[in-house]
Design a protein around this motif. Structure first.
Motif, PDB file in Angstrom:
ATOM      1  N   SER A 305       0.805  -1.222   0.000  1.00  0.00           N
ATOM      2  CA  SER A 305       0.000   0.000   0.000  1.00  0.00           C
ATOM      3  C   SER A 305       0.840   1.275   0.000  1.00  0.00           C
ATOM      4  CB  SER A 305      -0.942   0.012   1.206  1.00  0.00           C
ATOM      5  OG  SER A 305      -0.202   0.003   2.415  1.00  0.00           O
ATOM      6  N   LEU A 306       1.985   1.240   0.662  1.00  0.00           N
ATOM      7  CA  LEU A 306       2.787   2.459   0.804  1.00  0.00           C
ATOM      8  C   LEU A 306       4.092   2.419   0.018  1.00  0.00           C
ATOM      9  CD1 LEU A 306       2.278   3.051   4.642  1.00  0.00           C
ATOM     10  CD2 LEU A 306       1.075   4.145   2.741  1.00  0.00           C
ATOM     11  N   PHE A 310       8.909   3.026   1.658  1.00  0.00           N
ATOM     12  CA  PHE A 310       8.330   3.166   2.999  1.00  0.00           C
ATOM     13  C   PHE A 310       8.595   1.894   3.811  1.00  0.00           C
ATOM     14  CE2 PHE A 310       5.354   3.541   6.396  1.00  0.00           C
ATOM     15  CZ  PHE A 310       5.208   4.921   6.593  1.00  0.00           C
ATOM     16  N   ARG A 369       7.638   7.857   9.870  1.00  0.00           N
ATOM     17  CA  ARG A 369       7.284   8.927   8.933  1.00  0.00           C
ATOM     18  C   ARG A 369       8.236   8.886   7.744  1.00  0.00           C
ATOM     19  NH1 ARG A 369       6.813  10.824  14.110  1.00  0.00           N
ATOM     20  NH2 ARG A 369       4.778  11.668  14.708  1.00  0.00           N
ATOM     21  N   HIS A 370       7.669   8.939   6.553  1.00  0.00           N
ATOM     22  CA  HIS A 370       8.490   8.887   5.339  1.00  0.00           C
ATOM     23  C   HIS A 370       7.725   9.530   4.188  1.00  0.00           C
ATOM     24  CE1 HIS A 370      11.533   7.384   2.579  1.00  0.00           C
ATOM     25  NE2 HIS A 370      10.569   6.918   1.797  1.00  0.00           N
ATOM     26  N   ASP A 371       8.306  10.557   3.595  1.00  0.00           N
ATOM     27  CA  ASP A 371       7.693  11.245   2.451  1.00  0.00           C
ATOM     28  C   ASP A 371       6.254  11.683   2.740  1.00  0.00           C
ATOM     29  OD1 ASP A 371       9.971  11.077   0.982  1.00  0.00           O
ATOM     30  OD2 ASP A 371       9.330   9.381  -0.238  1.00  0.00           O
ATOM     31  N   GLY A 372       6.046  12.217   3.929  1.00  0.00           N
ATOM     32  CA  GLY A 372       4.718  12.721   4.268  1.00  0.00           C
ATOM     33  C   GLY A 372       3.750  11.677   4.770  1.00  0.00           C
ATOM     34  N   GLU A 373       4.112  10.413   4.693  1.00  0.00           N
ATOM     35  CA  GLU A 373       3.240   9.335   5.181  1.00  0.00           C
ATOM     36  C   GLU A 373       3.641   8.959   6.605  1.00  0.00           C
ATOM     37  OE1 GLU A 373       0.725   8.052   3.660  1.00  0.00           O
ATOM     38  OE2 GLU A 373       0.953   8.682   1.580  1.00  0.00           O
ATOM     39  N   GLU A 374       2.686   8.430   7.353  1.00  0.00           N
ATOM     40  CA  GLU A 374       2.933   8.005   8.724  1.00  0.00           C
ATOM     41  C   GLU A 374       2.252   6.665   8.966  1.00  0.00           C
ATOM     42  OE1 GLU A 374       1.274   9.650  12.831  1.00  0.00           O
ATOM     43  OE2 GLU A 374       2.844  10.961  12.011  1.00  0.00           O
ATOM     44  N   HIS A 375       2.958   5.781   9.687  1.00  0.00           N
ATOM     45  CA  HIS A 375       2.373   4.456   9.924  1.00  0.00           C
ATOM     46  C   HIS A 375       2.830   3.939  11.283  1.00  0.00           C
ATOM     47  CE1 HIS A 375       0.558   0.629   8.683  1.00  0.00           C
ATOM     48  NE2 HIS A 375       1.565   0.057   9.312  1.00  0.00           N
TER      49      HIS A 375
END
Length: 417
Positions: A305-306, A310, A369-375
Motif C-alpha cells: 500500500s505504501l 516506505f 514517517r516517510h515522504d509525508g506518510e505516517e504508519h
C-alpha cells in the motif's frame, strides 16, 4: 575536536588542501600563510592543534624553520612542499616529521588526505615489534611510531605469542627472522596455528640478504618480508599497505555477514558464526541465554500500500529499536524480510520479558514517517531459553511461540507454552 595547523602561502594549494581536509573529517583548521602567522595561531587560547601540514618555503622562513616551530610545540607534522633535494628531505625526516610529500602531481594531495585519515585511526591499531635486540626494537618502534600506531615490543617468540593473546588490538607483527632459540620462522608457524593471515599480518625482517629465507617465510604465511636497512619510508609504506589488505578483508567479511539495509547481522552470520560463539558462553546462576524471534505484523500490506521505500524505512526504524534494547554482548540480526532475532546473553527471564515488552510499547508509540506518510508498527515476539547452547532447539521453540503470538491477536509476546 581535531585541529589542523595548515601553513601554506600559495592560495591555490591552500584552497585545495582545506577542501581535502574537510573530506577526511578535519573541519577545524588554523590557516597561516607565514611563520609569523603560524606563531600567532599557536598562541591563541583555543587549544593546540594535534596535526600540522606545512610548506617548507615561506616568505619569512625560507629554509623550513616552520618544522622547528612545530617541533617546539610537539605537533606531529607532515611536510607538503614543492621543494626537493635529497639532503633537505633526509634532514627533515631525521627531525621526525611524519612524512615528506612532494607537490608533484594531483595524486600527492590524495596521498596526504589518505595519510591524515589513517593517522586518526592509527592510535587504535596495535603493532608488535619482535626482535631479540633492544636497540633494534627501539629503532623500529621509533620509525613505526611516527604514524601514531600503538606499539608493543617482545624480545622472544614466547613473549610475542603471549602479547598477542593479551592485546587484541594487534593487527600486525614485525618479526626478526634471526633470533636465538625460537627464530622468526618458529614464531610464524606458532602464530598461524591460532591466527589467520586476514586477522594478524606478519612482516618478516632481517639484516641478511638471503632469498631462501624470504621465500620460506612468505610460503608459510608471512604477508611481507623487508630488509631492516630499508628506508624508513619504505617500512612505513609496507606497514600501511599490509594493514590496508587486512581491512579490505575485514570489510568484505563484514559485508558478507551484515544486512545491507539495516546494518544488523544477517542469517548467515547468526547460523554460521554466532552459534559457535553461543555454544561457548558461560551462564550465571539463576540466569540463562535467550532467543527472541520478532516478526513485523502486516508488513506485506505496508509494502503493497505504501511502497517499498516506505517498507525499508519501517525496517530501518525497527532495527534501531532493537539495537536500543540490546546490550553489548547480545546479538541482533535480520533473518530476512520482516523477520528478526535477538540473542540475549546471560540474563534473567524477567529482564528479557520486560525489555521485549518495552520494545513492543515503544514501537507502537513511535510511528514511522516517510515522504509525508505516517504508519504505526506492530510486532509479534516469541521467546525461548537457549539451553546448553542448543541453538536449533531454541529457534524452533521461539518460532512456535512467535506464531502463537500472531494467532492471539498480533502485537503480542509469548514466552511460554
Amino acid at each position: 575536536m581535531q585541529t589542523t595547523l595548515l601553513v601554506e602561502d600559495a592560495a591555490f594549494f591552500e584552497k585545495a588542501i582545506v577542501k581535502k581536509l574537510h573530506e577526511v573529517g578535519r573541519h577545524q583548521i588554523m590557516v597561516a600563510r607565514s611563520y609569523e602567522e603560524a606563531e600567532n595561531c599557536l598562541n591563541l587560547p583555543i587549544g593546540e592543534p594535534d596535526l600540522a601540514l606545512v610548506d617548507l618555503t615561506l616568505p619569512d622562513a625560507p629554509d623550513g624553520e616552520i618544522v622547528d616551530l612545530c617541533e617546539k610545540w610537539n605537533i606531529p607534522t607532515i611536510v607538503f612542499t614543492s621543494r626537493f633535494d635529497p639532503k633537505t628531505r633526509s634532514k627533515f625526516l631525521e627531525k621526525g616529521v611524519i612524512d615528506y610529500v612532494l607537490k608533484d602531481s594531483p595524486g600527492s594531495l590524495n596521498y596526504v588526505a589518505d595519510l591524515i585519515r589513517k593517522l586518526a585511526q592509527n592510535p587504535k591499531i596495535g603493532i608488535l615489534i619482535l626482535d631479540d635486540s633492544a636497540v633494534e626494537r627501539d629503532v623500529i618502534s621509533k620509525i613505526v611510531g611516527k604514524h601514531l600506531y600503538k606499539i608493543y615490543q617482545a624480545s622472544s617468540t614466547d613473549e610475542a605469542l603471549q602479547t598477542l593473546k593479551d592485546f587484541k588490538d594487534i593487527k600486525l607483527v614485525l618479526a626478526d627472522y634471526f633470533m636465538p632459540d625460537k627464530d622468526g620462522f618458529a614464531f610464524l608457524k606458532a602464530v598461524r596455528r591460532v591466527h589467520d593471515p586476514e586477522k594478524v599480518g606478519v612482516i618478516g625482517m632481517s639484516s641478511y640478504a638471503n632469498p631462501d629465507n624470504r621465500v620460506r617465510f612468505l610460503k608459510y604465511g608471512a604477508a611481507d618480508f623487508v630488509d631492516k636497512n630499508c628506508p624508513p619510508e619504505e617500512l612505513l609504506l609496507r606497514v600501511s599497505q599490509n594493514l590496508d589488505y587486512i581491512y579490505r578483508i575485514e570489510e568484505l567479511n563484514n559485508m558478507a555477514m551484515r544486512d545491507s539495509l539495516t546494518g544488523l547481522y544477517n542469517r548467515r552470520y547468526l547460523l554460521e558464526q554466532a552459534t559457535k560463539a553461543i555454544a561457548t558462553w558461560p551462564v550465571s546462576e539463576g540466569r540463562a541465554h535467550w532467543l527472541a524471534l520478532l516478526d513485523l505484523d502486516s508488513f506485506k500490506a505496508i509494502n503493497d500500500s505504501l511502497g517499498h521505500d516506505f517498507g525499508d524505512a519501517v525496517l530501518i526504524s525497527f532495527a534501531r529499536h532493537m539495537m536500543k534494547l540490546a546490550k553489548e554482548d547480545d546479538i541482533v540480526s535480520r533473518l530476512g524480510g520482516d523477520e528478526f532475532c535477538i540473542v540475549f546473553r546471560d540474563k534473567e527471564e524477567a529482564d528479557v520479558v520486560d525489555g521485549l515488552q518495552n520494545l513492543l510499547d515503544n514501537v507502537l508509540a513511535s510511528p514511522v514517517r516517510h515522504d509525508g506518510e505516517e504508519h504505526l508498527m506492530k510486532t509479534s515476539v516469541g521467546v525461548a531459553p537457549l539451553e546448553s547452547g542448543r541453538f536449533g532447539d531454541a529457534l524452533k521453540t521461539a518460532d512456535h511461540r512467535l506464531y502463537a503470538a500472531k494467532r492471539s491477536g498480533r502485537g503480542q509476546l509469548v514466552s511460554s507454552d
